[in-house]
Design an enzyme around this catalytic site. Structure first.
Site: not given
Ligand SMILES: Cc1ncc(COP(=O)(O)O)c(C=O)c1O
Length: 403
Positions: A191, A219, A250
């Site tokens: 990320s 992502h 996302k």
């Molecule tokens: C790799 C990853 N996993 C989980 C999440 C968490 O997801 P959410 O924003 O839907 O709670 C994010 C959020 O940015 C993320 O980048």
């Protein structure tokens, strides 16, 4: 309530932060938490009355505001209202929850899926349900915070391996006792850096050392794979990931998280994971929106081609200008600046030239690796990306990030 005046650790932490924020604001360097007044067609936003190009969006396929998704959400409100009757296990399950879970399972070519109220919560609850004291959970060093928190919450032995370093992953697997449960967990697309996990080698090692594999596709859905189904399709590997986790916030323009996998695994999570049992069901509008979005991804494949073409244009343009974009090949594009100050200064120049982009600084990334964390989406047009490249290049020269 009186403000605490004692000089305890909590007070010191808050004061340190308050002072850092005050200095940034004083120098017109604070751009977090800016309210967006309007979203215009995916790639443009209105902020303080100004129209800006959006380079910080997770809506990789530009699906926010898609008429079919909006219509599905509105129809769900008309049918079910705005809330549910409680938690999923008891009275909270609606037909659209089941429909969404079937859609996700079909999209991921697996038997079943379960949804939760956020991606963050999904990682916390799934990792802490499946893993426990004495087990080994092995995590890439650049995994998302929700994975790290889930690993810590599980109480399992928590081991980390150097980012995408398969030799070190093997070493960690060798260090775990043969007869304990082992789980390897990683982001598909990282990320902060935008690079892709070496899934083929990870799968090989998991098989060799009899470890479960959990992949977070936050992502990569809509970005990796010809039809956007994620990292297994990207590497043409078929069904090799045991626990296929993703978010609905996302590429999917809703909110929530999911896990797809074998029927028994999902059924176990429905009866054992605390965030499913003790937290309210996803609201009808968001559930219906997510369900429609998965269908649109399959029906509008041009969006997948476009986000990837836009990514290549942006990354190549930055590299040609002399920027370091690490190893990204996706829609997440780190523009390395070095110090926090340089990252803040580049943000300010971009924001003044109507580019909505934000910095990521230490401690979120290691010191010296502060950056703009830019993203492109299928909603951008090539000439908009050219404009953004021009702004970033000029500012990069002025600030001294590039020569
Ligand atoms: C790799 C990853 N996993 C989980 C999440 C968490 O997801 P959410 O924003 O839907 O709670 C994010 C959020 O940015 C993320 O980048």
């Amino acid at each position: 309530m009186d403000i605490h005046t004692t000089d305890d650790a909590v007070t010191r932490r808050i004061s340190f932060f308050t002072e850092r924020e005050r200095k940034l604001r004083e120098n017109d360097l604070y751009f977090y938490n800016q309210p967006v007044e309007e979203i215009k067609g995916g790639a443009r936003v209105i902020v303080k009355g100004r129209e800006m190009g959006m380079y910080a969006s997770y809506s990789y396929l530009g699906l926010i505001g898609h008429p079919r998704i909006n219509a599905a959400a509105k129809a769900a409100i008309d049918k079910f209202g705005t809330g549910t009757n409680g938690v999923r296990l008891l009275a909270g399950t609606l037909t659209i929850h089941t429909e969404l879970e079937e859609t996700i399972a079909a999209f991921k070519h697996t038997e079943a899926a379960i949804t939760y109220s956020s991606g963050y919560v999904t990682n916390l609850t799934v990792l802490s349900t499946l893993m426990g004291r004495g087990d080994y959970v092995i995590s890439d060093k650049l995994n998302h915070a929700s994975i790290v928190d889930g690993c810590l919450m599980s109480g399992a032995e928590f081991r980390r391996f150097k980012h995408n370093d398969m030799a070190e992953l093997e070493h960690r697997l060798q260090q775990a006792p043969v007869d304990v449960a082992k789980l390897v967990v990683a982001d598909a697309v990282f990320s902060m850096d935008g690079d892709v996990l070496d899934l083929p080698k990870t799968v090989e090692l998991c098989k060799q050392y009899d470890a479960w594999l959990m992949i977070d596709e936050a992502h990569s859905i809509g970005v990796l794979g010809k039809t956007g189904t994620g990292i297994e399709e990207h590497f043409n590997l078929g069904d090799v990931v045991d626990i296929k986790m993703g978010t609905l916030s996302k590429t999917i323009p809703s909110v929530g998280g999911y896990v797809a996998g074998k029927r028994e695994l999902i059924q176990y999570l429905r009866h054992a994971s605390r965030a499913y049992i003790f937290s309210a069901a996803l609201p009808p509008a968001q559930t219906a929106a997510a369900n429609e979005a998965f269908k649109i991804i399959l029906e509008e494949p041009w969006r997948i081609e476009k986000v990837n073409a836009n990514g290549r244009q942006f990354i190549n343009g930055l590299k040609n200008a002399g920027f370091d974009t690490l190893l990204t090949t996706t829609a997440i594009v780190p523009v390395l600046c070095g110090t926090d100050e340089r990252a803040f200064a580049l943000t300010r120049e971009c924001q003044h030239k109507n580019l909505f982009v934000l910095p990521v600084v230490s401690p979120a990334v290691p010191e010296g690796l502060s950056r703009l964390r830019a993203t492109v989406t299928a909603a951008h047009e090539p000439k908009e990306i050219d404009y953004a490249l021009g702004v970033i290049e000029k500012a990069g020269h002025e600030i001294g990030i590039i020569q």
